[in-house]
Scaffold this active site. Structure first.
Site, PDB file in Angstrom:
ATOM      1  N   HIS A 180       0.850  -1.198   0.000  1.00 27.28           N
ATOM      2  CA  HIS A 180       0.000   0.000   0.000  1.00 27.28           C
ATOM      3  C   HIS A 180       0.890   1.253   0.000  1.00 27.28           C
ATOM      4  CE1 HIS A 180      -3.830   2.073   1.074  1.00 27.28           C
ATOM      5  NE2 HIS A 180      -3.085   2.845   1.841  1.00 27.28           N
ATOM      6  N   ASP A 224       0.905   5.290   0.194  1.00 24.06           N
ATOM      7  CA  ASP A 224       0.105   6.448   0.601  1.00 24.06           C
ATOM      8  C   ASP A 224       0.683   7.722  -0.002  1.00 24.06           C
ATOM      9  OD1 ASP A 224      -1.995   5.490   2.370  1.00 24.06           O
ATOM     10  OD2 ASP A 224      -0.363   4.808   3.656  1.00 24.06           O
ATOM     11  N   MET A 269       0.457  11.691  -0.447  1.00 22.52           N
ATOM     12  CA  MET A 269      -0.107  12.875   0.220  1.00 22.52           C
ATOM     13  C   MET A 269       0.508  14.135  -0.372  1.00 22.52           C
ATOM     14  SD  MET A 269       0.270  11.482   4.084  1.00 22.52           S
ATOM     15  CE  MET A 269      -0.452   9.914   4.595  1.00 22.52           C
ATOM     16  N   MET A 316      -4.203  10.594  -1.644  1.00 23.07           N
ATOM     17  CA  MET A 316      -4.800  11.595  -0.746  1.00 23.07           C
ATOM     18  C   MET A 316      -4.371  12.958  -1.274  1.00 23.07           C
ATOM     19  SD  MET A 316      -3.996   9.558   2.742  1.00 23.07           S
ATOM     20  CE  MET A 316      -2.809   8.510   1.912  1.00 23.07           C
ATOM     21  N   ASP A 336      -8.362   1.081   6.670  1.00 27.47           N
ATOM     22  CA  ASP A 336      -7.050   1.737   6.643  1.00 27.47           C
ATOM     23  C   ASP A 336      -6.936   2.699   7.824  1.00 27.47           C
ATOM     24  OD1 ASP A 336      -4.673   2.963   5.995  1.00 27.47           O
ATOM     25  OD2 ASP A 336      -5.352   3.783   4.073  1.00 27.47           O
TER      26      ASP A 336
END
Ligand code: DX5
Ligand code: ZN
Length: 250
Positions: A64, A66, A68, A99, A208
């Protein structure tokens, strides 16, 4: 209907009576694999390639990532160049969680970097046309996912459920690892599970944020089949044991 964790596999069984943990692909309709997706946000970036190889060897199913941007969330992580580096160090599916604002603009770069699934946010602050972004992801041969913040209602994702492969229920407010799990989010996981049962869809229901052995068990009981976990894996001494514990294997 009871669910039992199989003692030595990543599967659980649903049965009416007391079952015998008969784990076989023949029962694939009643057996669901629990997918563990370590979030590399919690990895040691000074030796990221080693961390990825280590977690793959320890039994991870997906990696995963992420992403940002410092706008949609109050933190900045990494971009396509790091996803590309991750791709070169594992054969596991890369699950990219955007995100960011204007995800539609960046989707092609993450696909080029090797993403197998891309999850985008449904909130208005993400500043994109959600339906169009999901179609662009699918049209590029990638699995589309949709996610919602703790403050966002299930109703906001409901219109898109037919068009996604993954629903990611945020169990913390996105932006930082190491936060506490919010059990009240299980209501949304249950709603997703009910929709999946009713429609017989193949939807992956992911959670999550703050996922450890206890919150994983609660999430699976409520219908989740994908566990995204950063801290509980990368801060543990034994990644394989941490992953087994998430699956409910002692
Ligand atoms: C939060 C991220 C999560 C986070 C999970 O914004 O989307 O994937 O890295 O980290 P832990 O498991 O530490 O809560
Ligand atoms: Zn995430």
């Amino acid at each position: 209907m009871k669910r039992h964790f199989a003692p030595s596999s990543s599967y659980y069984v649903e049965c009416c009576n007391c079952c015998h943990y008969a784990i076989t692909p023949l029962f694939h309709d009643s057996v669901q694999k629990i997918i563990v997706a370590p979030s590399i946000l919690a990895a040691d970036f000074s030796r990221l390639a080693d961390e990825i190889r280590h977690v793959e060897k320890a039994g991870a199913d997906w990696i995963h990532c992420d992403i940002m941007d410092g706008h949609f969330v109050d933190n900045i992580s990494f971009g396509p160049a790091i996803v590309d580096l991750v791709r070169k160090n594992t054969k596991l599916p890369l699950d990219v969680h955007l995100m960011i604002e204007h995800a539609d603009h960046y989707v092609p770069r993450f696909i080029k970097a090797g993403a197998n699934s891309i999850t985008v946010h449904v909130e208005r602050e993400a500043k994109h046309d959600v339906g169009k972004t999901l179609s662009a992801i699918r049209d590029a041969g990638c699995r589309p996912g949709l996610t919602l913040n703790p403050a966002t209602s299930f109703e906001s994702v409901a219109p898109f459920l037919d068009n996604i492969d993954i629903l990611l229920v945020m169990t913390v407010h996105p932006g930082f690892g190491g936060q506490s799990f919010r059990p009240e989010m299980m209501e949304k996981v249950k709603r997703a599970r009910d929709w999946k049962t009713k429609t017989n869809a193949k939807l992956d229901i992911a959670v999550d944020g703050g996922i450890n052995a206890d919150t994983a068990r609660l999430s699976i009981q409520n219908g989740a089949n994908v566990l995204v976990a950063g801290t509980s894996i990368f801060q543990s001494k034994d990644y394989a044991e941490a992953i087994r514990e998430l699956r409910g294997i002692k």
